[in-house]
Design a protein around this motif. Structure first.
Motif, PDB file in Angstrom:
ATOM      1  N   ILE A 111       0.833  -1.204   0.000  1.00 41.76           N
ATOM      2  CA  ILE A 111       0.000   0.000   0.000  1.00 41.76           C
ATOM      3  C   ILE A 111       0.870   1.258   0.000  1.00 41.76           C
ATOM      4  O   ILE A 111       0.603   2.211  -0.739  1.00 41.76           O
ATOM      5  N   THR A 112       1.920   1.260   0.823  1.00 39.50           N
ATOM      6  CA  THR A 112       2.810   2.420   0.866  1.00 39.50           C
ATOM      7  C   THR A 112       3.452   2.660  -0.492  1.00 39.50           C
ATOM      8  O   THR A 112       3.535   3.806  -0.972  1.00 39.50           O
TER       9      THR A 112
ATOM     10  N   SER B 106     -13.295  -5.477   9.584  1.00 39.66           N
ATOM     11  CA  SER B 106     -11.924  -5.687  10.069  1.00 39.66           C
ATOM     12  C   SER B 106     -11.932  -6.381  11.422  1.00 39.66           C
ATOM     13  O   SER B 106     -11.156  -7.318  11.663  1.00 39.66           O
TER      14      SER B 106
ATOM     15  N   THR C   2      -2.923   7.117   5.410  1.00 37.44           N
ATOM     16  CA  THR C   2      -3.275   5.826   4.813  1.00 37.44           C
ATOM     17  C   THR C   2      -2.021   5.002   4.550  1.00 37.44           C
ATOM     18  O   THR C   2      -1.984   3.791   4.804  1.00 37.44           O
TER      19      THR C   2
ATOM     20  N   ALA D 243      -0.744   3.537   7.838  1.00 43.50           N
ATOM     21  CA  ALA D 243      -1.675   2.731   8.632  1.00 43.50           C
ATOM     22  C   ALA D 243      -1.148   1.311   8.831  1.00 43.50           C
ATOM     23  O   ALA D 243      -0.480   0.745   7.954  1.00 43.50           O
TER      24      ALA D 243
ATOM     25  N   VAL E 143      -1.398  -2.637   8.879  1.00 44.79           N
ATOM     26  CA  VAL E 143      -2.069  -3.508   7.909  1.00 44.79           C
ATOM     27  C   VAL E 143      -2.075  -4.945   8.413  1.00 44.79           C
ATOM     28  O   VAL E 143      -1.060  -5.456   8.887  1.00 44.79           O
TER      29      VAL E 143
ATOM     30  N   ARG F 116      -6.462  -5.265   5.629  1.00 44.45           N
ATOM     31  CA  ARG F 116      -7.309  -4.402   6.451  1.00 44.45           C
ATOM     32  C   ARG F 116      -6.443  -3.330   7.091  1.00 44.45           C
ATOM     33  O   ARG F 116      -5.375  -3.629   7.630  1.00 44.45           O
ATOM     34  N   LEU F 117      -6.889  -2.080   7.021  1.00 44.25           N
ATOM     35  CA  LEU F 117      -6.118  -0.935   7.484  1.00 44.25           C
ATOM     36  C   LEU F 117      -6.632  -0.439   8.827  1.00 44.25           C
ATOM     37  O   LEU F 117      -7.849  -0.381   9.052  1.00 44.25           O
ATOM     38  N   HIS F 118      -5.691  -0.056   9.698  1.00 45.08           N
ATOM     39  CA  HIS F 118      -6.026   0.507  10.996  1.00 45.08           C
ATOM     40  C   HIS F 118      -5.102   1.683  11.264  1.00 45.08           C
ATOM     41  O   HIS F 118      -3.883   1.562  11.144  1.00 45.08           O
TER      42      HIS F 118
ATOM     43  N   THR G 157      -9.918   3.837   8.970  1.00 50.17           N
ATOM     44  CA  THR G 157     -10.193   2.425   8.733  1.00 50.17           C
ATOM     45  C   THR G 157     -10.302   2.206   7.235  1.00 50.17           C
ATOM     46  O   THR G 157     -10.455   3.154   6.462  1.00 50.17           O
TER      47      THR G 157
ATOM     48  N   LEU H 128      -8.209   0.065  -3.225  1.00 50.59           N
ATOM     49  CA  LEU H 128      -7.937   0.514  -1.863  1.00 50.59           C
ATOM     50  C   LEU H 128      -9.021   1.501  -1.467  1.00 50.59           C
ATOM     51  O   LEU H 128      -9.351   2.418  -2.232  1.00 50.59           O
TER      52      LEU H 128
ATOM     53  N   ALA I  12     -10.159   3.894   2.041  1.00 53.28           N
ATOM     54  CA  ALA I  12      -9.801   4.333   3.385  1.00 53.28           C
ATOM     55  C   ALA I  12     -10.760   5.432   3.799  1.00 53.28           C
ATOM     56  O   ALA I  12     -11.149   6.277   2.973  1.00 53.28           O
TER      57      ALA I  12
END
Length: 331
Positions: free
Chosen positions: A4-5, A141, A262, A265, A267, A280-282, A287, A300, A302
């Protein structure tokens, strides 16, 4: 560097587009590819895919997706399916394999009906409103983390639809979320006409009443172009719901901060329902989730989580309702 990054490092912000209290920031991708999949509406229109209840008796949190197409089919988080026993929305994005039948996780958005209207589902050609997608993402999540399932908090989904419908004066005998879109069709159409995709745009970030509320990013500008109306309508319903005097054209939160948050976050990774992996992002007040296949982010999403009862709460405490929901169909 996480998938994601790395993906977000290749994204830049385009010039914002504004209509009333909704701002769209185009997300421009430096690298993109032609999609190898079909989208839900295209697959259904071709007649090579269909969606049904899992059995004659049905199951509220599950549906069957039958893909007889020669390519995978991408089902978008929040896309609404209408018909059969009750209307549902996708709990997360799914890549359904070609020539296979899979069970997909859904939530009900029509509390007062459990009676078949058709053999198969049709696409509503819309996505669930953004604030509801955000809450659902957090629920899913937690469900994955705690039980390995992809379920929402169904009671909370119903409650949120009930409160929003009351605020928006949209009434339905079956308590369907669809009534809100029907009641405000003319205003939603105005929003749709105001926003257009730009060159190389693969995603969109949205602000309502000056606050960044969420983003969706795809692996292809073609996918974004085909799904942009659904995204705009999703955020526009919240914009109409929370229209505030003096909010039109107001300065927004810094969109780059949302991109950075994001990318940073935490993962968690899980095997996907269909092809790929579910991420799943936190994060702090953030979220979301992502579908990744072959180290490529297919989709993606967010969202900024709002604190209930605060000034930032989309519903606002002045709209709170203490009434208890009546008994519902549970199967």
């Amino acid at each position: 560097m996480s998938t994601i990054t790395e993906c977000l490092s290749q994204v830049r912000l385009g010039e914002p587009q504004v209509h009333h209290n909704l701002v769209l920031f185009p997300l421009i991708a430096e690298k993109s590819a032609e999609p190898h999949y079909l989208l839900l509406d295209e697959a259904l229109a071709r007649g090579c895919a269909r969606v049904t209840e899992v059995s004659e008796s049905g199951s509220v949190p599950e549906l069957r997706f039958v893909n007889e197409c020669d390519r995978p089919v991408l089902l978008l988080d929040g896309e609404e399916l209408v018909g059969t026993k009750q209307n549902r929305i996708l709990n997360l994005t799914v890549m359904a394999p070609a020539h296979k039948s899979i069970i997909i996780p859904v939530s009900c958005v029509e509390a007062g009906r459990w009676q078949a209207e058709s053999a198969d589902f049709a696409s509503a050609k819309r996505a669930h409103y953004a604030a509801g997608r955000a809450s659902k993402a957090a629920h899913v999540s937690a469900s994955l983390r705690n039980s390995g399932t992809r379920r929402s908090d169904q009671s909370a989904v119903w409650q949120d639809i009930s409160e929003k419908s009351e605020r928006m004066q949209a009434h339905s005998g079956s308590e369907a979320a669809a009534a809100m879109y029907q009641q405000h069709r003319a205003s939603l159409d105005d929003f749709l006409q105001a926003f257009q995709p730009v060159e190389e745009q693969a995603g969109a970030m949205f602000a309502v009443n000056g606050r960044i509320v969420g983003l969706d990013l795809f692996d292809s500008p073609a996918t974004l172009s085909n799904l942009l109306d659904k995204l705009v309508e999703s955020y526009a319903l919240d914009a109409i719901d929370t229209m505030q005097a003096g909010s039109e054209g107001a300065a927004t939160d810094d969109p780059q901060v949302m991109l950075d948050d994001t990318a940073r976050a935490a993962v968690e990774c899980f095997p996907a329902v269909g092809e790929g992996e579910d991420l799943r992002l936190h994060g702090e007040r953030l979220t979301g989730g992502a579908l990744v296949k072959d180290n490529r982010v297919i989709h993606l999403c967010a969202f900024r989580l709002q604190v209930r009862g605060s000034a930032a709460d989309h519903g606002g405490s002045r709209f709170a309702r203490a009434s208890q929901r009546r008994s519902r169909w549970r199967h």
